[in-house]
Scaffold this active site. Structure first.
Site, PDB file in Angstrom:
ATOM      1  N   HIS A  55     114.127 -20.462  -3.324  1.00  0.00           N
ATOM      2  CA  HIS A  55     114.837 -20.529  -2.283  1.00  0.00           C
ATOM      3  C   HIS A  55     115.788 -21.782  -2.017  1.00  0.00           C
ATOM      4  CE1 HIS A  55     115.642 -18.007   1.525  1.00  0.00           C
ATOM      5  NE2 HIS A  55     116.501 -18.502   1.508  1.00  0.00           N
ATOM      6  N   ARG A  59     124.908 -24.969  -1.844  1.00  0.00           N
ATOM      7  CA  ARG A  59     126.104 -25.114  -0.790  1.00  0.00           C
ATOM      8  C   ARG A  59     127.489 -25.059  -1.621  1.00  0.00           C
ATOM      9  NH1 ARG A  59     123.951 -22.973   3.259  1.00  0.00           N
ATOM     10  NH2 ARG A  59     123.004 -24.344   4.638  1.00  0.00           N
ATOM     11  N   HIS A 226     111.088 -16.079   3.160  1.00  0.00           N
ATOM     12  CA  HIS A 226     110.519 -16.791   4.528  1.00  0.00           C
ATOM     13  C   HIS A 226     109.985 -15.921   5.540  1.00  0.00           C
ATOM     14  CE1 HIS A 226     114.669 -15.232   5.672  1.00  0.00           C
ATOM     15  NE2 HIS A 226     115.122 -16.215   4.938  1.00  0.00           N
ATOM     16  N   ASP A 299     113.551 -22.892   1.324  1.00  0.00           N
ATOM     17  CA  ASP A 299     114.681 -22.543   2.035  1.00  0.00           C
ATOM     18  C   ASP A 299     115.605 -23.854   2.542  1.00  0.00           C
ATOM     19  OD1 ASP A 299     116.672 -21.068   3.523  1.00  0.00           O
ATOM     20  OD2 ASP A 299     115.469 -20.366   5.293  1.00  0.00           O
ATOM     21  N   HIS A 303     122.961 -29.312   6.161  1.00  0.00           N
ATOM     22  CA  HIS A 303     124.182 -29.219   7.062  1.00  0.00           C
ATOM     23  C   HIS A 303     124.720 -30.709   7.374  1.00  0.00           C
ATOM     24  CE1 HIS A 303     123.999 -24.960   7.899  1.00  0.00           C
ATOM     25  NE2 HIS A 303     122.667 -25.090   8.205  1.00  0.00           N
TER      26      HIS A 303
END
Lengths: 422, 339
Positions: A55, A59, A226, A299, A303
């Site tokens: 996971h 991007r 998750h 996960d 950002h």
């Protein structure tokens, strides 16, 4: 690789490991390196099959300012991973052969074996089935609309029925959108104090319970992404008790952080599913030990800095994970290293369908996808020194014990002494 | 009640004079609130003068940074700053670079670079004042953050209760010990309620929250309150009835069947007002929805101190600005007010 302790699903033993032409060729104590042979020092280290992340959000395409396949793969290699599954919530999303090919192509020369998860529905909109067979034919093994759960029960049923003939696994981000609406953190004591809208545990558990029922109906293997709540762990344990083909993962942050961290109002602690209460953390940790949970997955969700400098309720959810996952778990969890490697290497390798190359026993003839872990190395997480293009790690400033010293991808050292080679 | 969003102050309930920011009522504690109210007393006197102005903060600059419209609160702060002779600037998000995509951090750093002393921040998102405090060296005053806190509202409410019940706020601890306060309405979405629960409880009041379950926070673990869903049962014992504003959209969010049903169960209607004790105070943070949470006639009864709340707002905010911005040596209120 000289001087380490080899650990794989078969147990552990002191041995040197000889590699040639991308494969393991010898595993025995006191191997003699001939002239011209590169020797990697594994003294005091664990030599393990490379880690496999089910996971990771890489991007690309579309959000390259946050991460690229190249930078994400480098981060993965530094974290000990030799294979990662790239999530399909890119722009455009990975919902057909063209984008699958693009991402696989970008990964081909990277520091990690980049695999791809395809979307279940076109555009991840939850309305129409994506071409699962077309993507499966390109080797896609996991399908998910991750970031959203598939809300429509009928559509999810059809996806499972259709998928059951393809030998694939449907992976669900369990979140009932109506119950989660307006929520930005775990609903409970802290959300009440902080005045932030909450996401109740039931938003996850309701969809998980539905998909267990659909798994029973269709027989299609389902992987739950998750897990974040004690109730979810109990539902998965019950489904496994009935012999259903379900698997589940949990992230390092859901195993080590709670919603109390949000009291700082720092959006670096905003993630979906949200950080939960201590009782949830405790239940998830028990799930690692008792076999309820099959894998630890990062996960990894980069950002840009400015996106995380917004008000908490406006900031996007997500945390970095690839470069810190192993060290955080070695530091904060009291798991035997064999168990940890099962959760981070060979068990996720099976779910991702990459066991042929990754996570297998370290024996002659197997592909040389390995990581060398120094369990005593102490280091401080400095966001500016991570290989990821983003900085949003919740572990900034933490001192961790345990670090990846070398990573070998198909026989090539891609990380040597903690330095990326690609 | 554990405190949310802490971490900016060294320890709990710092003396008001040593505060760097005012983000939460919990920053003050009982002693800090009492000190703030004593200083407010002096500034109430200033406000009654022919020229209601003292030079206490001459040369200081106070910026109001309002990302959410609130003319009342902004004017109250700006009036307070002017009466202390501070310079004031207004940064309104609707007319600023925020509309052009500037980030919150950029905005704060830009304002800070102008050499200012205090930022009064109002934002629709909980926690923004804590973020602002990380990005500036100016004093930060929380003028309301989302559903979270509105500390100066709580201070002016405490002051108003003290004034109404004792004549002077100096007896505040005595006034509040065992005082039965009912906070009625949309507690879940109310920054006023969160700050007032902290303040009233710190001063020793017994707080009862009265609301339908949909308008209460999901968890009240650790809140020093009792809960009731029966206003008629609570009213006869309540010495202060604090009504919260009901946002009309709550009815469309499935939190209420209708505003009419809310009024029937939880509004302070004319009929229900007969249950009020003769000495009860009726309070509201404004703006009131007459006919929804409070009947028009009730809002105008002598027991309603709503306009006194507004009047006291200026003096309370003068006290807050003064205690945050004046030199510690000037802390004796008498000295500063006369100087």
């Amino acid at each position: 690789m000289r001087g380490g302790t080899v650990v794989d699903a078969g147990g552990s033993r002191r041995a040197d490991v000889g590699l040639s032409q991308g494969d393991v060729v010898a595993v025995q104590a006191g191997l003699d390196a001939g002239p011209g042979v590169t020797v990697l020092d594994a003294g005091g280290c664990v030599v393990a099959p490379g880690l496999v992340d089910l996971h990771a959000h890489l991007r690309q395409p579309g959000m390259e300012e946050a991460e690229t396949v190249e930078s994400g793969a480098r981060a993965a290699a530094l974290g000990g991973y030799t294979a990662v599954v790239a999530m399909p919530n890119t722009d455009p999303p990975i919902d057909g052969a063209a984008v699958v090919r693009e991402v696989l192509g970008l990964g081909a020369k990277s520091a990690c074996d980049v695999r791809v998860a395809g979307a279940i529905t076109v555009g991840r909109k939850g309305e129409q089935l994506a071409p699962l067979a077309e993507m499966a034919a390109l080797g896609v093994r996991l399908f998910t609309d991750d970031g959203h759960g598939v809300q429509d029960g009928r559509l999810m049923r059809r996806a499972m029925e259709y998928g059951s003939a393809l030998g694939v696994v449907l992976a669900q981000h369990c979140e009932d959108a109506s119950l989660a609406s307006g929520g930005h953190m775990h609903e409970g004591e802290w959300s009440s104090l902080l005045g932030i809208g909450g996401v109740p545990a039931e938003a996850e558990e309701l969809m998980l319970a539905r998909d267990v029922a659909l798994c029973r109906l269709t027989g299609c293997p389902v992987h739950f992404l998750h897990l974040s709540t004690a109730g979810s762990a109990a539902l998965v344990a019950a489904a496994k008790g009935q012999g259903l083909p379900v698997t589940a993962e949990v992230t390092p942050h859901h195993l080590t952080l709670t919603d109390a961290a949000v009291a700082s109002y720092d959006p670096v602690y905003k993630v979906n599913p949200p950080l939960r209460a201590q009782a949830d953390v405790d239940a998830l940790r028990r799930g690692l030990s008792d076999g309820t949970i099959d894998a630890v997955a990062t996960d990894h969700a980069p950002h840009p800095q400015e996106a995380k400098e917004a008000p908490f309720d406006e900031a996007p959810p997500g945390m970095l994970g690839l470069e810190t996952a192993l060290a955080v778990l070695l530091t904060d969890l009291d798991l035997p290293v064999e168990r940890l490697l099962a959760l981070m290497s060979w068990q996720p390798a099976r779910i991702a369908g990459v066991s042929g190359a990754h996570g297998g026993p370290i024996v002659p003839g197997r592909p040389a996808n390995l990581c060398v872990i120094d369990p005593a190395a102490s280091w401080v997480v400095e966001p500016g020194r991570l290989a990821s293009r983003s900085r949003n790690t919740p572990f900034a400033g933490r001192r961790l014990t345990g670090r990846v010293r070398h990573t070998v991808l198909f026989g090539e050292p891609v990380v040597v002494d903690g330095q990326a080679q690609r | 009640m554990a405190r949310g969003g802490q971490g900016t102050q060294a320890g709990e309930g710092a003396a008001a004079g040593s505060l760097r920011h005012l983000l939460s009522v919990a920053d003050l504690g009982a002693d800090g609130i009492a000190e703030m109210l004593r200083v407010t007393d002096s500034f109430v006197e200033v406000s009654e003068r022919a020229i209601p102005r003292v030079p206490a903060l001459r040369g200081k600059t106070v910026v109001s940074l309002f990302f959410e419209d609130s003319t009342r609160t902004r004017l109250s702060f700006e009036t307070a700053a002017k009466r202390l002779s501070a310079d004031t600037m207004t940064f309104s998000a609707s007319t600023s670079s925020v509309k052009k995509g500037e980030s919150l951090r950029d905005t704060v750093e830009t304002i800070t670079a102008m050499g200012i002393d205090a930022i009064v921040v109002r934002h629709g998102s909980a926690g923004v004042p804590w973020q602002v405090a990380r990005w500036t060296d100016a004093a930060v005053i929380n003028a309301g953050d989302g559903w979270h806190e509105h500390p100066t509202q709580a201070l002016l409410d405490c002051y108003t209760i003290g004034q109404a019940r004792a004549g002077a706020a100096s007896d505040v601890e005595k006034v509040f010990a065992g005082l039965r306060v009912a906070i009625v309405g949309d507690v879940a979405h109310s920054r006023v309620a969160r700050s007032n629960v902290l303040a009233f409880a710190a001063l020793g009041a017994e707080v009862t929250l009265v609301a339908p379950p949909t308008l209460l926070p999901p968890s009240l673990a650790g809140w020093p309150v009792t809960v009731s869903h029966d206003l008629d049962a609570v009213l006869p014992g309540a010495e202060v009835v604090y009504l919260l504003r009901i946002q009309r959209e709550r009815a469309s969010e499935a939190l209420l069947p209708s505003l009419r049903e809310y009024t029937a169960g939880y509004g302070l209607t004319r009929d229900r007002s007969r249950l009020l004790r003769p000495d009860a105070l009726v309070m509201h943070p404004g703006p009131m929805n007459r006919g929804v949470e409070i009947a028009a006639e009730v809002a105008d009864l002598p027991c309603s101190v709503v306009t006194r709340q507004v009047a006291n707002g200026v003096a309370v905010r003068m006290a807050v600005l003064f205690l945050l911005l004046s030199h510690p040596a000037q802390l004796e209120p008498g000295v500063a007010v006369d100087g």
